[in-house]
Design an enzyme around this catalytic site. Structure first.
Site, PDB file in Angstrom:
ATOM      1  N   GLU A 118      52.070  15.269  50.121  1.00  0.00           N
ATOM      2  CA  GLU A 118      50.597  15.239  50.127  1.00  0.00           C
ATOM      3  C   GLU A 118      50.084  16.665  50.140  1.00  0.00           C
ATOM      4  O   GLU A 118      50.661  17.520  50.793  1.00  0.00           O
ATOM      5  CB  GLU A 118      50.033  14.623  51.429  1.00  0.00           C
ATOM      6  CG  GLU A 118      50.501  13.280  51.808  1.00  0.00           C
ATOM      7  CD  GLU A 118      50.361  13.046  53.325  1.00  0.00           C
ATOM      8  OE1 GLU A 118      49.432  13.599  53.955  1.00  0.00           O
ATOM      9  OE2 GLU A 118      51.203  12.328  53.864  1.00  0.00           O
ATOM     10  N   LYS A 120      48.063  19.699  51.510  1.00  0.00           N
ATOM     11  CA  LYS A 120      47.659  20.012  52.878  1.00  0.00           C
ATOM     12  C   LYS A 120      46.207  20.465  52.844  1.00  0.00           C
ATOM     13  O   LYS A 120      45.892  21.574  52.426  1.00  0.00           O
ATOM     14  CB  LYS A 120      48.547  21.107  53.464  1.00  0.00           C
ATOM     15  CG  LYS A 120      48.240  21.405  54.910  1.00  0.00           C
ATOM     16  CD  LYS A 120      49.296  22.312  55.514  1.00  0.00           C
ATOM     17  CE  LYS A 120      49.021  22.562  56.977  1.00  0.00           C
ATOM     18  NZ  LYS A 120      47.797  23.351  57.179  1.00  0.00           N
ATOM     19  N   CYS A 416      29.956  58.672  28.879  1.00  0.00           N
ATOM     20  CA  CYS A 416      29.313  59.487  27.840  1.00  0.00           C
ATOM     21  C   CYS A 416      28.184  60.354  28.389  1.00  0.00           C
ATOM     22  O   CYS A 416      27.645  61.192  27.665  1.00  0.00           O
ATOM     23  CB  CYS A 416      28.792  58.606  26.721  1.00  0.00           C
ATOM     24  SG  CYS A 416      27.305  57.680  27.173  1.00  0.00           S
ATOM     25  N   CYS A 437      28.477  55.854  22.912  1.00  0.00           N
ATOM     26  CA  CYS A 437      29.291  55.918  24.138  1.00  0.00           C
ATOM     27  C   CYS A 437      30.698  55.421  23.805  1.00  0.00           C
ATOM     28  O   CYS A 437      30.869  54.314  23.291  1.00  0.00           O
ATOM     29  CB  CYS A 437      28.665  55.047  25.225  1.00  0.00           C
ATOM     30  SG  CYS A 437      29.704  54.897  26.689  1.00  0.00           S
TER      31      CYS A 437
END
Ligand code: D41
Length: 678
Positions: A118, A120, A416, A437
């Protein structure tokens, strides 16, 4: 239906009906009547009980929230101690656990143990006592021996039955389980807290614990809590099945919620497979789990094994790697993305979290930096869930060192040097340098070459950076001017890879318009929007010339996206860049704009799952999209239809839960035959 029943009979009948619907809604997740109908039945019951107070019983659905706030919680002692769980952190620990179990049971080398598996749940362990099928008491686990009486609070949790279904339960039955909050419930609760200017909870577990600790059950009643049973304690006056899985199924049959992922497997290798499978599923589960619990399934074997100190020898929790860890924020740097967004990035003291070592985490934007109140030098909680990028979730204020330095947005682009601008209404700050840039240029080229755009094999991020850094590429179209000798001269390139790369670049000239438009990297224009644009306009010229008003006529294009597209095609450097690409030889087949009439599935969302044997998924997707449908990868309330082939799994299950129409491949073919122009 109940017009002329005596009140006590009508009350009984209403309770039974409401109990059934409650069960269907909160436990099975399969409501069968509209909420409004449920409300009507509930109101009728309330009315009858007001008129006939002598008919009120504690297990009536109207009696979930009751009583005055408590002064404090009463201590209770558990008649049977609530044991704790040993932990395993790796496969070696698990192997040793399995060996110990088999040795103790005196089993041969080849014998395999059957284990119940199962998830947890990360919540609070509790005990519920049912006497003659009626909920009598709820208590926290506490230290396992002594807990607190939280009866009034557990009664408010809709997935906990006040009365068990059926009549074949033991006269005394103690159910043990975990109270938790789903991820969605937690998000909503925190949203509400934020709106009310209250403090948010740090995680679903804390929220669940805090909600159970309320002295006023009316507050608990407003919290989205759920309960999932994981075992039984005291049982008297009745028999239960002889193995764990069947016991839980029996509890489920009596109306308690159990984990739908529960399974029984034989042998440790299958346990490890289950663990792996759930680890992959962990993020898509609606609740948080922190591992898998494995229990010897057979009760007589459990008894033989017994327990040491406070943990059973027959169970173990195999933990997942922690998703949150504590580390130090060494610095904050600013990165520039394709659209110029200047993003703060946390440089962290490396820490092992979510299964990998993390040394960077995103801080998203300056609003987030302010919200977290994070400073350089702080101790922070880093979270990495699944494949999501690591995040800084919170600062541990108690550990803030003296002289922790505030994070300041730079005025100039770190790449830049152009001005950084921040719009009032936008979280992101942007470099104003545009394609002058280097950072934006590099990102634009990476995007153009990426898989969903022009799909240029071999043109990875590193290579693009080198090509821009040494000046071989200024703008995207320069890709088509690369020279073999200069490419081959790059670090780790060589003759053969240069040739392959140039071939891949050449091949990318032959493309389709949606990929090209997507590849331009217009803000907010993803793959789907690019397709819609082409479907609507047919040609690049038409998209280029469209004004914002016309753009908004395109399905899925709202005012913001329309704005971005229009602005993009107004900027001379963008137009130059597009023209340069066309001049370099990039081309696509012309498409005819399709009339709305030819798009009968416009506005509909389809999900494909499982194997489509004759069509294949990508063809099915294309043909549905050609009819105007959107094809999505996940099922939600907004899905109109799911096409499920053999092997369909959780998506199909979800569609069924949400009652979304499901068709098979034959159904899809029939639909296409019906709708496609002949
Ligand atoms: O989901 C859980 N958190 C969970 C907790 C679970 N699925 N099973 C559990 N089983 C046990 C034993 C084996 C002792 C019956 C548990 C816990 N215990 C547990 N939760 C908190 C302490 C122990």
């Amino acid at each position: 239906m109940t017009e002329n029943l005596a009140p006590q009979h009508e009350v009984q009948k209403l309770r039974a009906v409401l109990q059934q619907h409650n069960h269907r809604y909160y436990v099975l997740d399969e409501p069968s009547i509209p909420d409004a109908e449920y409300d009507r039945l509930f109101q009728r019951l309330k009315q009858l009980e007001t008129q006939n107070p002598e008919l009120i019983t504690a297990d009536s659905p109207t009696q979930r929230v009751g009583g005055e706030p408590l002064q404090g919680f009463t201590q209770i002692s558990h008649q049977m101690p609530m044991l704790s769980l040993d932990n395993a952190f790796n496969e070696t620990d698990m192997g040793e656990f399995d060996r110990r179990v088999r040795d103790r049971l005196g089993l041969s080398e080849t014998a395999e143990i059957e284990y119940a598996c199962e998830p947890k749940l990360d919540g609070i362990a509790v005990s519920l006592l049912y006497r003659d099928g009626v909920l009598e008491r709820g208590a926290t686990r506490g230290d396992g021996t002594t807990g607190e009486d939280i009866s009034l609070n557990v009664r408010t949790i809709p997935s906990i039955p006040l009365k068990l279904l059926g009549d074949d339960w033991p006269s005394l039955l103690e159910v043990r389980g975990e109270i938790y909050m789903t991820k969605a419930g937690f998000e909503q609760l925190n949203q509400r807290a934020l709106e009310a200017d209250e403090k948010a909870f740090v995680n679903p577990r804390n929220a669940a614990a805090g909600s159970l600790r309320q002295l006023d059950p009316r507050i608990t009643a407003q919290r989205p809590l759920e309960m999932c049973a994981y075992s039984v304690g005291v049982v008297d006056g009745g028999e239960l099945p002889g193995n764990h899985v069947d016991i839980l199924r029996r509890l489920n049959h009596w109306g308690l919620k159990i984990n739908p992922e529960m399974a029984a497997v034989s042998g440790m290798p299958h346990c490890l497979e289950y663990y792996q499978r759930l680890a992959e599923k962990r993020n898509s589960l609606p609740y948080e789990i922190d591992g898998i619990v494995f229990k010897v399934n057979d009760l007589s074997q459990q008894q033989q094994l017994g327990f040491v100190s406070r943990a059973p020898r027959w169970a173990i929790a195999h933990k997942f790697p922690a998703q949150e860890e504590l580390t130090e924020l060494l610095d904050v740097e600013f990165q520039v993305g394709r659209t110029g967004a200047v993003t703060p990035v946390a440089r962290l003291r490396p820490v092992f979290v979510g299964g990998v070592t993390v040394s960077n985490a995103t801080l998203h934007n300056m609003d987030e930096v302010e919200r977290l109140d994070v400073r350089v030098g702080d101790w922070v909680i880093v979270r990495r869930a699944g494949d999501v990028i690591p995040q800084v979730v919170r600062v541990v204020m108690d550990k803030r060192p003296e002289g922790a330095r505030a994070v300041v947005l730079p005025k100039h682009c770190p790449v830049c040097g152009a001005q950084v601008e921040r719009d009032e209404d936008e979280a992101a700050a942007r470099c104003s340098g545009g394609l002058s840039c280097d950072a934006q240029r590099k990102e634009a080229i990476k995007h153009y070459a990426s898989r969903k755009a022009m799909d240029i094999d071999g043109l990875g991020d590193k290579l693009v950076e080198m090509l821009v850094d040494n000046g071989q590429i200024q703008q995207i179209a320069d890709l088509y001017k690369l020279e073999h000798a200069r490419v081959a001269g790059l670090e780790r390139m060589g003759d053969k890879s240069a040739e392959n790369l140039l071939q891949a670049i050449e091949a990318s000239k032959e493309t389709v318009l949606p990929r090209f438009i997507y590849g331009l990297g217009i803000r907010e224009v993803g793959e789907a929007t690019a397709k819609s644009l082409v479907r609507f306009f047919g040609t690049l010229e038409a998209v280029r010339e469209a004004d914002e008003e016309l753009l908004q006529q395109v399905p899925d294009v709202g005012p913001i996206v329309a704005r971005h597209i229009s602005v993009f095609f107004q900027q001379p450097h963008n137009l130059e860049s597009v023209d340069a690409l066309i001049a370099a030889g990039v081309r696509w087949p012309e498409e005819q704009p399709k009339e709305a009439a030819a798009q009968p599935l416009l506005g509909k969302t389809y999900v494909l799952t499982g194997t489509l044997e004759s069509l294949g998924r990508s063809e099915a997707k294309e043909r549905l999209e050609a009819l105007g449908a959107k094809v999505s990868g996940s099922v939600s309330k907004k899905t109109d239809c799911v096409v499920a082939g053999p092997g369909a799994g959780s998506k199909l299950a979800k569609a069924q839960t949400l009652e979304i129409p499901v068709i098979d491949e034959a159904g899809l073919l029939a639909l296409l035959a019906d709708l496609e122009p002949s």
